[in-house]
Motif scaffolding. Structure first.
Motif, PDB file in Angstrom:
ATOM      1  N   VAL A  23       0.848  -1.201   0.000  1.00  0.00           N
ATOM      2  CA  VAL A  23       0.000   0.000   0.000  1.00  0.00           C
ATOM      3  C   VAL A  23       0.882   1.250   0.000  1.00  0.00           C
ATOM      4  N   TYR A  24       1.962   1.227   0.767  1.00  0.00           N
ATOM      5  CA  TYR A  24       2.886   2.361   0.788  1.00  0.00           C
ATOM      6  C   TYR A  24       3.475   2.608  -0.604  1.00  0.00           C
ATOM      7  N   LEU A  25       3.893   1.545  -1.275  1.00  0.00           N
ATOM      8  CA  LEU A  25       4.433   1.699  -2.632  1.00  0.00           C
ATOM      9  C   LEU A  25       3.388   2.275  -3.584  1.00  0.00           C
ATOM     10  N   MET A  26       2.161   1.800  -3.448  1.00  0.00           N
ATOM     11  CA  MET A  26       1.112   2.275  -4.338  1.00  0.00           C
ATOM     12  C   MET A  26       0.827   3.759  -4.105  1.00  0.00           C
ATOM     13  N   ILE A  27       0.878   4.196  -2.844  1.00  0.00           N
ATOM     14  CA  ILE A  27       0.622   5.599  -2.525  1.00  0.00           C
ATOM     15  C   ILE A  27       1.805   6.480  -2.931  1.00  0.00           C
ATOM     16  N   SER A  28       3.028   5.988  -2.715  1.00  0.00           N
ATOM     17  CA  SER A  28       4.202   6.822  -2.948  1.00  0.00           C
ATOM     18  C   SER A  28       4.602   6.920  -4.419  1.00  0.00           C
ATOM     19  N   MET A  29       4.098   6.052  -5.277  1.00  0.00           N
ATOM     20  CA  MET A  29       4.459   6.102  -6.685  1.00  0.00           C
ATOM     21  C   MET A  29       3.746   7.257  -7.379  1.00  0.00           C
ATOM     22  N   PRO A  30       4.416   7.909  -8.311  1.00  0.00           N
ATOM     23  CA  PRO A  30       3.819   9.077  -8.966  1.00  0.00           C
ATOM     24  C   PRO A  30       2.793   8.741 -10.042  1.00  0.00           C
ATOM     25  N   PHE A  31       2.473   7.475 -10.246  1.00  0.00           N
ATOM     26  CA  PHE A  31       1.490   7.122 -11.260  1.00  0.00           C
ATOM     27  C   PHE A  31       0.420   6.233 -10.648  1.00  0.00           C
ATOM     28  N   TYR A  32      -0.693   6.142 -11.324  1.00  0.00           N
ATOM     29  CA  TYR A  32      -1.816   5.359 -10.831  1.00  0.00           C
ATOM     30  C   TYR A  32      -1.574   3.868 -11.043  1.00  0.00           C
ATOM     31  N   PRO A  33      -2.180   3.037 -10.191  1.00  0.00           N
ATOM     32  CA  PRO A  33      -2.003   1.586 -10.341  1.00  0.00           C
ATOM     33  C   PRO A  33      -2.516   1.057 -11.675  1.00  0.00           C
ATOM     34  N   THR A  34      -3.403   1.786 -12.320  1.00  0.00           N
ATOM     35  CA  THR A  34      -3.915   1.318 -13.607  1.00  0.00           C
ATOM     36  C   THR A  34      -2.867   1.449 -14.711  1.00  0.00           C
ATOM     37  N   GLN A  35      -1.901   2.341 -14.524  1.00  0.00           N
ATOM     38  CA  GLN A  35      -0.830   2.478 -15.506  1.00  0.00           C
ATOM     39  C   GLN A  35       0.166   1.331 -15.401  1.00  0.00           C
ATOM     40  N   ARG A  36       0.426   0.895 -14.197  1.00  0.00           N
ATOM     41  CA  ARG A  36       1.303  -0.254 -13.943  1.00  0.00           C
ATOM     42  C   ARG A  36       0.512  -1.249 -13.103  1.00  0.00           C
TER      43      ARG A  36
END
Length: 61
Positions: A23-36
């Motif tokens: 969850v931390y990685l998903m929040i801290s990444m600058p792109f949406y989970p749908t892109q990756r």
């Protein structure tokens, strides 16, 4: 041996740490989970794994 507390606690800690880090990685990444979608798929698989692990697999004799 399976009745010992030190045997039962580590799996819960590993699941909690894995889910928290995901969850931390998903929040801290600058792109949406749908892109990756690989991270989103891994988190969904982890939640399913945790849910299946809590279901009663064996009945006591």
């Amino acid at each position: 041996m399976l009745d010992k507390k030190w045997v039962k606690v580590p799996p819960h800690l590993v699941d909690t740490l894995s889910l928290t880090r995901g969850v931390y990685l998903m929040i801290s990444m600058p792109f949406y989970p749908t892109q990756r979608s690989c991270l989103a798929i891994k988190l969904i698989a982890l939640v399913i794994y945790i849910k299946l692990g809590r279901s009663p697999r064996y009945q006591a004799c």
